[in-house]
Design a protein around this motif. Structure first.
Motif, PDB file in Angstrom:
ATOM      1  N   GLY A 160     -10.017  10.891  13.028  1.00 26.30           N
ATOM      2  CA  GLY A 160      -9.256  12.129  12.838  1.00 26.30           C
ATOM      3  C   GLY A 160      -9.604  12.888  11.586  1.00 26.30           C
ATOM      4  O   GLY A 160      -8.868  13.787  11.177  1.00 26.30           O
ATOM      5  N   VAL A 161     -10.726  12.552  10.956  1.00 26.21           N
ATOM      6  CA  VAL A 161     -11.121  13.197   9.697  1.00 26.21           C
ATOM      7  C   VAL A 161     -12.412  13.973   9.922  1.00 26.21           C
ATOM      8  O   VAL A 161     -13.283  13.553  10.678  1.00 26.21           O
ATOM      9  N   GLY A 162     -12.561  15.092   9.247  1.00 25.19           N
ATOM     10  CA  GLY A 162     -13.784  15.881   9.337  1.00 25.19           C
ATOM     11  C   GLY A 162     -13.885  16.825   8.154  1.00 25.19           C
ATOM     12  O   GLY A 162     -12.978  16.912   7.319  1.00 25.19           O
ATOM     13  N   GLY A 163     -15.024  17.521   8.089  1.00 24.46           N
ATOM     14  CA  GLY A 163     -15.197  18.542   7.064  1.00 24.46           C
ATOM     15  C   GLY A 163     -15.099  18.018   5.659  1.00 24.46           C
ATOM     16  O   GLY A 163     -15.628  16.959   5.318  1.00 24.46           O
ATOM     17  N   LYS A 164     -14.391  18.767   4.837  1.00 28.47           N
ATOM     18  CA  LYS A 164     -14.264  18.438   3.425  1.00 28.47           C
ATOM     19  C   LYS A 164     -13.554  17.104   3.224  1.00 28.47           C
ATOM     20  O   LYS A 164     -13.894  16.324   2.323  1.00 28.47           O
ATOM     21  N   ALA A 165     -12.561  16.839   4.084  1.00 24.51           N
ATOM     22  CA  ALA A 165     -11.826  15.571   3.965  1.00 24.51           C
ATOM     23  C   ALA A 165     -12.752  14.386   4.179  1.00 24.51           C
ATOM     24  O   ALA A 165     -12.596  13.333   3.546  1.00 24.51           O
ATOM     25  N   ALA A 166     -13.766  14.556   5.074  1.00 24.06           N
ATOM     26  CA  ALA A 166     -14.714  13.471   5.326  1.00 24.06           C
ATOM     27  C   ALA A 166     -15.555  13.200   4.085  1.00 24.06           C
ATOM     28  O   ALA A 166     -15.857  12.042   3.760  1.00 24.06           O
ATOM     29  N   VAL A 167     -15.932  14.278   3.379  1.00 26.22           N
ATOM     30  CA  VAL A 167     -16.694  14.115   2.139  1.00 26.22           C
ATOM     31  C   VAL A 167     -15.866  13.366   1.109  1.00 26.22           C
ATOM     32  O   VAL A 167     -16.350  12.462   0.420  1.00 26.22           O
ATOM     33  N   GLU A 168     -14.580  13.749   1.004  1.00 29.39           N
ATOM     34  CA  GLU A 168     -13.698  13.072   0.039  1.00 29.39           C
ATOM     35  C   GLU A 168     -13.500  11.608   0.402  1.00 29.39           C
ATOM     36  O   GLU A 168     -13.417  10.745  -0.469  1.00 29.39           O
ATOM     37  N   LEU A 169     -13.456  11.332   1.712  1.00 29.10           N
ATOM     38  CA  LEU A 169     -13.304   9.956   2.159  1.00 29.10           C
ATOM     39  C   LEU A 169     -14.519   9.127   1.741  1.00 29.10           C
ATOM     40  O   LEU A 169     -14.384   8.023   1.198  1.00 29.10           O
ATOM     41  N   GLY A 170     -15.713   9.665   1.987  1.00 23.33           N
ATOM     42  CA  GLY A 170     -16.930   8.968   1.583  1.00 23.33           C
ATOM     43  C   GLY A 170     -16.991   8.770   0.082  1.00 23.33           C
ATOM     44  O   GLY A 170     -17.405   7.706  -0.399  1.00 23.33           O
ATOM     45  N   LYS A 171     -16.555   9.784  -0.633  1.00 24.04           N
ATOM     46  CA  LYS A 171     -16.579   9.716  -2.090  1.00 24.04           C
ATOM     47  C   LYS A 171     -15.689   8.589  -2.603  1.00 24.04           C
ATOM     48  O   LYS A 171     -16.052   7.844  -3.523  1.00 24.04           O
ATOM     49  N   ARG A 172     -14.541   8.438  -1.976  1.00 31.02           N
ATOM     50  CA  ARG A 172     -13.596   7.406  -2.431  1.00 31.02           C
ATOM     51  C   ARG A 172     -14.055   5.998  -2.030  1.00 31.02           C
ATOM     52  O   ARG A 172     -13.833   5.029  -2.756  1.00 31.02           O
ATOM     53  N   LEU A 173     -14.693   5.908  -0.893  1.00 28.13           N
ATOM     54  CA  LEU A 173     -15.266   4.613  -0.523  1.00 28.13           C
ATOM     55  C   LEU A 173     -16.354   4.215  -1.521  1.00 28.13           C
ATOM     56  O   LEU A 173     -16.449   3.050  -1.923  1.00 28.13           O
ATOM     57  N   ALA A 174     -17.148   5.189  -1.929  1.00 31.04           N
ATOM     58  CA  ALA A 174     -18.192   4.930  -2.917  1.00 31.04           C
ATOM     59  C   ALA A 174     -17.574   4.549  -4.264  1.00 31.04           C
ATOM     60  O   ALA A 174     -18.118   3.718  -5.000  1.00 31.04           O
ATOM     61  N   ARG A 175     -16.434   5.146  -4.578  1.00 33.33           N
ATOM     62  CA  ARG A 175     -15.763   4.819  -5.844  1.00 33.33           C
ATOM     63  C   ARG A 175     -15.250   3.371  -5.819  1.00 33.33           C
ATOM     64  O   ARG A 175     -15.372   2.643  -6.805  1.00 33.33           O
TER      65      ARG A 175
END
Length: 571
Positions: free
Chosen positions: A474-489
């Motif tokens: 249910g995630v896409g767009g900018k939220a998907a980028v933020e999700l990836g960023k937080r997983l990387a964090r």
């Protein structure tokens, strides 16, 4: 962390080796390719139930092995050693074999172990956040454990566990003593009555044997007297009242001596006289001994008294014997036991006082634990709510309640608190317990927010491997980028493996593996392969994830996305 995962004959995967990176690893591939089998393999080596139906068609068994590297002083290594397994260089080999029919086999570092051992060790090195796994955090015990981890409560929880165990031990001793008090009084009464009865009889060791011997002599008195008189008459007729014309042995020897002396001869005759005199002296001693024996006839009147005494002693030996020595030893032990039983009210009072002090100590330590939990709950709630806003869940919030119980039974093995995680998925929605108020994707993101906040709270994730599935639902767009960023964090403090279908998430990974279907030769069934993609191959996979094709535009977009993620990670 997980260094290598190897799979054989599990579902459509005939053979695959996955070596995830130390930071973040993305698992991608088309829907239905078999990504779920990787999670199944992780669950197998984590000690979960095995299903023989997942063995590949035509294979005899499925096998999976995970190689984890941990610090040599870490808890998982200690758990392995306690299970009797040697660990070298901080490497743990967790493997599981599932036959097409029959029971599975769990192996740790080459040693067959109970499945529970794998469960214990795997729980210390890997955490799976999938839709089914999220429901575990819905339990109050898991929520309390997570909160204690964030609060860094290991020392205080260990202190509380010690005082709680002492309190429970005192409770059990008090209960036993209280329940036994009535029976103890009865036992004390019985012992006192028994001691008094033995003392009334006042036996001495071996008395019964002495009396039985005496009774035997009295009962055979006539035969004894007749035999004694006959012996005396034969030896010395003067010792018996009855007149006899026949001389006894003593008189005959005396006559023999006189006869030898009358011949006035020497030599052998003198020697014979000397020997006869010695014989006569010995006969005189025997006669004296027999004539001085007790008058047995005088004891016949005591026979009833002797029998009565033997009966009394027999009653004692039947109850506390088998011998009078045993009776006397039992009496001595019983006297000590009565003293102990008589002290039981005093012991009960002493135990009650000890229990009261232990309870007060437990309440104090539980209060410190509760205060620490409330502080950590406020901090964690705020941090998670902030993270949720960046994970396409604006308006969602997490509230962690720590409520102290009251009453006599307020304390339990975990303190004095009821801990509950309450989730509000959107503004205006009611607060509901976790697991009852969110979809699988929302729960995965909520768990990501929790893990991120735990990492920010300096919780120790160094040796942990976190696996996220459906976190991007249910995630896409900018939220998907933020999700990836937080997983990387999160991957900066722990190993992260994410199963994703979003290029914006996969691009943040340090390594990427693609799960894809392929047709084996001949009539063999479709199999699944797992391959790491690097360089151009990874660009092509990201392009496929973006548009479903490898057009020039999607390839450029994939390069841009990968480059952007790398730059952001380095900054």
């Amino acid at each position: 962390m997980l260094e290598e995962l190897e799979i054989r004959n599990l579902g459509p995967i005939r053979h695959a080796i996955l070596a995830p990176s130390q930071g973040m690893t993305a698992i991608t591939g088309e829907t239905g390719a078999g990504k779920s089998m990787l999670l199944s393999a992780i669950r197998l080596i984590s000690g979960e139930s095995a299903q023989s139906g997942r063995v590949s068609t035509g294979a005899d068994e499925a096998w999976a092995q995970g190689v984890f590297r941990v610090d040599e002083e870490a808890l998982p290594v200690q758990s392995a050693i306690e299970a009797g397994v040697h660990v070298e260089d901080g490497e743990l080999f967790l493997s599981r074999t599932v036959p097409a029919s029959g029971r599975s086999r769990a192996v740790l570092n080459g040693h067959i172990v109970p499945r529970a051992v794998l469960q214990d060790i795997a729980s210390q090195v890997v955490v799976i956040h999938g839709q089914a796994d999220q429901l575990r955090i819905a339990s109050a015990s898991r929520q309390r454990e997570f909160l204690d981890m964030v609060a860094d409560n290991a020392e205080i929880t260990a202190q509380y566990a010690q005082v709680w165990n002492e309190l429970r031990d005192l409770d059990q001793r008090l209960e036993r003593l209280s329940n036994q008090e009535a029976s103890m009084r009865q036992q004390a009464d019985y012992l006192r009555e028994s001691i008094e009865r033995i003392n009334r009889v006042d036996p001495h060791a071996g008395e019964d044997d002495e009396l039985k011997a005496k009774r035997s002599r009295i009962e055979n008195a006539a035969e004894i007297t007749l035999g004694t008189n006959k012996a005396l008459a034969a030896l010395d007729a003067s010792q018996v009242e009855a007149e006899s014309d026949e001389p006894g042995a003593s008189q005959l020897i005396a006559q023999a001596i006189q006869a030898l002396q009358s011949i006035h001869a020497t030599g052998p005759y003198d020697e014979a006289v000397s020997r006869l005199r010695q014989m006569n002296d010995e006969l005189a001693d025997v006669v004296f001994s027999l004539s001085e024996q007790d008058d047995i006839d005088g004891d016949i009147n005591d026979l009833d008294g002797i029998n009565s005494r033997i009966h009394e002693l027999g009653e004692l030996t039947r109850r506390w014997g088998p011998s009078l020595d045993d009776v006397l030893q039992w009496r001595d032990r019983a006297q000590f036991e009565v003293e102990d039983l008589d002290d039981s009210p005093q012991k009960l009072a002493e135990l009650s006082e000890q229990r009261e002090k232990a309870f007060e100590t437990a309440v104090q330590v539980a209060g410190k634990l509760s205060e620490s939990r409330r502080y950590a709950a406020a901090r964690l709630s705020a941090a998670v709510t902030k993270e949720l806003d960046s994970l396409a869940m604006a308006g969602a919030r997490l509230d962690i309640e720590v409520v102290q119980r009251t009453g006599e039974n307020a304390l339990d093995a975990n303190g004095i608190d009821d801990v509950q995680f309450l989730f509000t998925p959107y503004p205006g929605a009611g607060r509901l317990p976790m697991g009852k108020s969110a979809s699988g994707g929302e729960l995965s993101r909520l768990m990501l927010a929790l893990e991120l906040s735990a990492a920010d709270s300096h919780a120790d994730h160094q040796d942990m491997t976190f696996i996220f599935d459906e976190v991007d639902a249910g995630v896409g767009g900018k939220a998907a980028v933020e999700l990836g960023k937080r997983l990387a964090r999160l991957a900066q403090s722990a190993q992260v493996i994410v199963v994703t279908h979003l290029a914006q998430v996969a691009s943040w990974a340090g390594s990427q593996f693609v799960v894809s279907k392929g047709q084996e030769d001949g009539d063999s069934p479709v199999s699944t392969t797992v391959n790491q993609v690097v360089g151009d191959a990874r660009v092509m996979e990201i392009a496929r994830m973006l548009s479903g094709a490898e057009s020039e535009t999607s390839l450029e977009h994939a390069k841009e996305l990968l480059g952007s993620s790398i730059v952001k990670q380095s900054s």
